[in-house]
Design an enzyme around this catalytic site. Structure first.
Site, PDB file in Angstrom:
ATOM      1  N   ASP A 152       6.698  -2.532 -14.790  1.00  0.00           N
ATOM      2  CA  ASP A 152       7.242  -2.184 -13.480  1.00  0.00           C
ATOM      3  C   ASP A 152       8.650  -2.769 -13.394  1.00  0.00           C
ATOM      4  OD1 ASP A 152       7.469  -1.499 -10.598  1.00  0.00           O
ATOM      5  OD2 ASP A 152       5.311  -1.148 -10.829  1.00  0.00           O
TER       6      ASP A 152
ATOM      7  N   HIS B  98      10.177   2.836 -11.639  1.00  0.00           N
ATOM      8  CA  HIS B  98       9.533   1.524 -11.792  1.00  0.00           C
ATOM      9  C   HIS B  98       9.830   0.938 -13.175  1.00  0.00           C
ATOM     10  CE1 HIS B  98       7.248   1.347  -8.028  1.00  0.00           C
ATOM     11  NE2 HIS B  98       7.028   2.634  -8.172  1.00  0.00           N
TER      12      HIS B  98
ATOM     13  N   GLU C  30       6.961   7.510  -7.216  1.00  0.00           N
ATOM     14  CA  GLU C  30       8.025   6.905  -6.405  1.00  0.00           C
ATOM     15  C   GLU C  30       9.395   6.901  -7.078  1.00  0.00           C
ATOM     16  OE1 GLU C  30       5.294   3.944  -3.671  1.00  0.00           O
ATOM     17  OE2 GLU C  30       6.271   3.090  -5.428  1.00  0.00           O
TER      18      GLU C  30
ATOM     19  N   PHE D 230      -6.772  -3.006  -3.175  1.00  0.00           N
ATOM     20  CA  PHE D 230      -7.250  -4.366  -2.909  1.00  0.00           C
ATOM     21  C   PHE D 230      -6.110  -5.334  -2.570  1.00  0.00           C
ATOM     22  CE2 PHE D 230     -11.589  -4.232  -5.287  1.00  0.00           C
ATOM     23  CZ  PHE D 230     -11.982  -3.198  -4.451  1.00  0.00           C
TER      24      PHE D 230
END
Length: 775
Positions: free
Chosen positions: A205, A280, A345, A437
């Site tokens: 990332d 990313h 993204e 999560f």
């Protein structure tokens, strides 16, 4: 003969005194069996099998490794090294028996007083049978120290079990915060306990490249480390200056990866690597700037980046040469059929300006940069397909057209899964609504800082990968489901565990057990045994499901407030006080709603086995003069955030930092304006308006709150205002806007809150209000 009945450790021990000696046998009931995920079929018979130091483990030579976990448990907890043999003795043994008629991951388990036999067609089925035996054993089997005076008994059962879905996954983001090899292996152990079979490692990332690539050493030498700004909020970390020392990070060597993959395989788990593209990837561009459109040197960012514009340049052939070389090394390390390429993204503003990208668009007959992304993904899909692998990507890979052999991981709700399955593509469902999560799992005021949203244990349990609107054919394309732990706000192992467990148990049952075999109350009872195991293992699991929450209603005729207390577990033993006194096991037990007609300090806590569990609930219900009074909205709240609707501003229940808690009324790009009718002239001194700010979610404080008073409801006079200029705020904050009006007697109160309007980042601005307090 004398019979004595004892209760302990969740089972009943029937002690039979025979002559001078004593023989104890365990009598099990169905309530003593707490297997998670719940098996497909189970029959409980009388009797039990007892493990002793002489118990033999029976398997063919090529199967003996399957016993490793169970052997290790007995070495630690009982001090026994159970022997493995090829031929079964007459009794007192656990045997693996191959049955090729069973599906790949299915197993049958038959336990009698003399023997335990697991039937399966292969490695994973045998593993799952042994994990079931582990959960049938006393929870003390998880102890790292020898437990004395323990009967290691399991009930005589017949179990037929198989998973509903073949993809039962968990994603661990090791890029935003790095977790070492040992923690990854601990995670694998926990996945195995719950019969999960896929570990998705988010290795790349913007904030870190975590896998050694020998052909491109700077990916880890440069891309694996960033300037340490861990003392600052994630989204408030400034862009590091070029050349500044980078000390935070880490990466896995190829040797580490081989160990992780082999360890996972021994536990029945496939490790799926994710190598992000085209966005990313600032960590890669920091190492090799020539991979970007304009080749501008950058640093690995230390925190949040938005929008993400420094992305790979698809106009250059060297970009694809680089990616293919990286993936060749990745495929050598990971035997997984699936290679995840991200695809999400990507802000493509640089592609619109880049001469290389424009040339590519023209040469390929493309029309938009979205189609250029589709070209990018299609090209990578062809490459992976030529190597016998399947490209997997987030649902953004649908934009501009999906590559023919690609599989979609649907995260932005379920739309991507619906669209991809309708087109005949396989999908893995992981909607952020049920599977993220990094979201809060309880009252934000009692929880560690998280990304936002709210995903309690019970909501995870509601997850179903086959969603409404799917045809039977579409359902057949659903491989399964997966939970994701993004780690922007998860810097430590302890916090990673807290965010993962026990929610992973709920997810595991959602993707293993048949739909008609799932029941929240039943799971609630069984998961408590898993909590005990986590405690013994030293896992920092969350007890958020035990938190007390409230539901409030107002009797508009007499202004009495009725408050119901509850937790996620419907049969919870809640003790409470209304006078602010401490909560103990002797405190009053909650049984029905309580009524209050004055300011009250409520304390409450869930108790289990006479001991408090979970965080204590404490809230002052500020009873004020406008409770239950009629409210007329001049500018009404948005349909998406109605709060308690007409009583929302005068029901005394204050909102929390979780803006989904049902107490907030929201206005998008609009001011709030309302009138409260006190029904008769009433003496007032102060009016407070409660607001929330969470700029990361587009929620801003009002820039002004004004109060106007009237005797007839028609002519209003100004009584004061409170202003607050916009200021950057990286946290989540509650604030009361207080207007002192002096002693005045009036009937009507108009309150106006002015919305910020256009957000500093562009786009709309939400304003959230929870109560108008009149004193």
């Amino acid at each position: 003969m004398k019979k004595i009945l004892f209760q302990g450790l969740g089972v009943f021990l029937l002690v039979l005194a025979v002559g001078c000696g004593e023989e104890s046998k365990t009598i099990f009931t169905e309530n003593d069996i707490n297997i998670v995920p719940k098996p497909l079929e189970m029959k409980l018979n009388q009797g039990a099998f007892r493990f002793t130091k002489d118990t033999k483990l029976v398997a063919a030579n090529d199967q003996t490794q399957v016993f490793e976990v169970l052997q290790n448990k007995f070495v630690s907890a009982a001090g026994w090294n159970l022997g493995v043999v090829n031929t079964a003795p007459s009794s007192n043994f656990v045997q693996l028996s191959t049955d090729v008629s069973l599906p790949e991951e299915a197993y049958n388990l038959k336990v009698t007083e003399n023997q335990v036999i697991i039937y399966a067609s292969g490695h994973n089925g045998f593993l799952y049978g042994l994990e079931t035996i582990r959960q049938l054993l006393p929870v003390s089997i998880e102890s790292k120290n020898v437990v004395s005076n323990m009967n290691w008994d399991i009930p005589n059962v017949e179990i037929k079990d198989s998973p509903r879905f073949k993809w039962r996954g968990f994603m661990l983001d090791v890029s935003r915060h790095f977790f070492d090899k040992d923690y990854v292996m601990e995670t694998i152990d926990q996945l195995a306990l719950l019969k999960m079979n896929t570990l998705h490692l988010h290795l790349v990332d913007d904030q870190g490249w975590r896998i050694e690539i020998k052909k491109y050493p700077k990916l880890t030498e440069v891309g694996g480390f960033r300037v340490d700004q861990e003392d600052k909020p994630w989204n408030a970390r400034p862009t590091p200056e070029l050349g500044k020392e980078t000390t935070y990070g880490g990466f896995y060597t190829q040797g580490d990866i081989k160990e992780i993959v082999a360890y996972a395989e021994s536990r029945g788990i496939t490790v799926v690597p994710e190598i992000e593209m085209p966005a990313h990837v600032m960590s890669a561009i920091a190492a090799y700037p020539e991979l970007s459109c304009f080749q501008k040197p950058i640093m690995v960012p230390s925190g949040g980046v938005w929008p993400i514009t420094d992305i790979y340049c698809p106009g250059k052939e060297t970009t694809f040469e680089f990616l293919e070389n990286v993936l060749l090394e990745v495929m050598e390390l990971f035997p997984s059929r699936y290679i995840h390429v991200g695809g999400d993204e990507a802000t493509k503003t640089n592609w619109e300006k880049c001469t290389d990208c424009k040339k590519r668009i023209q040469e390929e007959g493309l029309e938009t940069v979205e189609e250029l992304q589709s070209y990018f993904i299609r090209r990578m899909e062809r490459f992976l397909s030529s190597k016998g692998r399947t490209l997997l990507g987030w649902d953004e890979i649908l934009e501009g057209g999906l590559a023919p052999g690609a599989t979609v991981m649907s995260w932005r709700g379920v739309k991507g899964g619906l669209e991809a399955s309708e087109a005949g593509h396989d999908v893995v469902m992981t909607p952020n609504s049920h599977c993220y999560f990094d979201y809060y799992q309880g009252d934000q005021d009692a929880e560690p800082l998280a990304w936002g949203g709210n995903l309690p244990l019970s909501k995870v349990y509601q997850f179903d990968p086959v969603v409404e609107g799917m045809s039977e054919e579409q359902g057949n394309h659903v491989l399964g489901g997966q939970a994701n732990l993004w780690t922007e706000y998860v810097p430590t192992k302890a916090q990673a565990e807290y965010m993962t467990y026990p929610r992973l148990a709920a997810l595991a049952e959602a993707v293993w057990s048949s739909k008609d075999n799932r029941n929240w109350d039943d799971f609630s009872n069984r998961v408590s045994s898993l909590f005990q195991r986590y405690g013994i293992m030293g896992v920092n699991y969350a007890k958020s499901a035990y938190q007390v929450t409230t539901e409030t209603s107002v009797n508009t005729e007499n202004g009495v407030i009725s408050i119901a207390l509850k937790s996620e577990f419907s049969q919870a033993d809640i003790r409470f006080s209304l006078d602010g006194s401490d909560i103990t096991s002797a405190s009053k037990k909650y049984s029905a709603s309580v009524d209050i007609d004055r300011t009250t300090n409520i304390k409450a806590q869930v108790f289990k086995d006479g001991e408090p569990v979970g965080a204590i609930f404490e809230k002052t219900i500020k009873y004020h003069k406008a409770v239950g009074k009629p409210v007329t909205y001049i500018n009404k709240y948005h349909d998406s955030y109605k709060g308690a609707e007409d009583l929302g501003m005068v029901n005394v229940v204050r909102g929390s930092k979780n803006f989904h808690d049902g107490q907030w009324q929201g206005w998008l790009d609009n001011d709030m304006e309302l009138v409260i009718d006190m029904e008769s002239p009433t003496e007032l001194e102060k009016i407070s308006v409660g607001a929330l700010e969470n700029q990361g979610s587009g929620i801003y404080f009002p820039i002004q709150v004004e109060v106007f008073l009237s005797d007839d409801g028609k002519t209003f006079r100004s009584a004061g205002s409170a202003k607050r200029e916009y200021a950057a705020n990286n946290g989540s904050e509650l604030k009361d806007f207080v207007i002192e009006i002096g002693k005045q007697t009036v009937r009507y109160i108009k309150v106006k809150a002015t919305n910020l309007g256009t957000a500093p980042t562009g786009g709309g601005s939400w304003m959230f209000i929870d109560e108008v307090v009149v004193e």
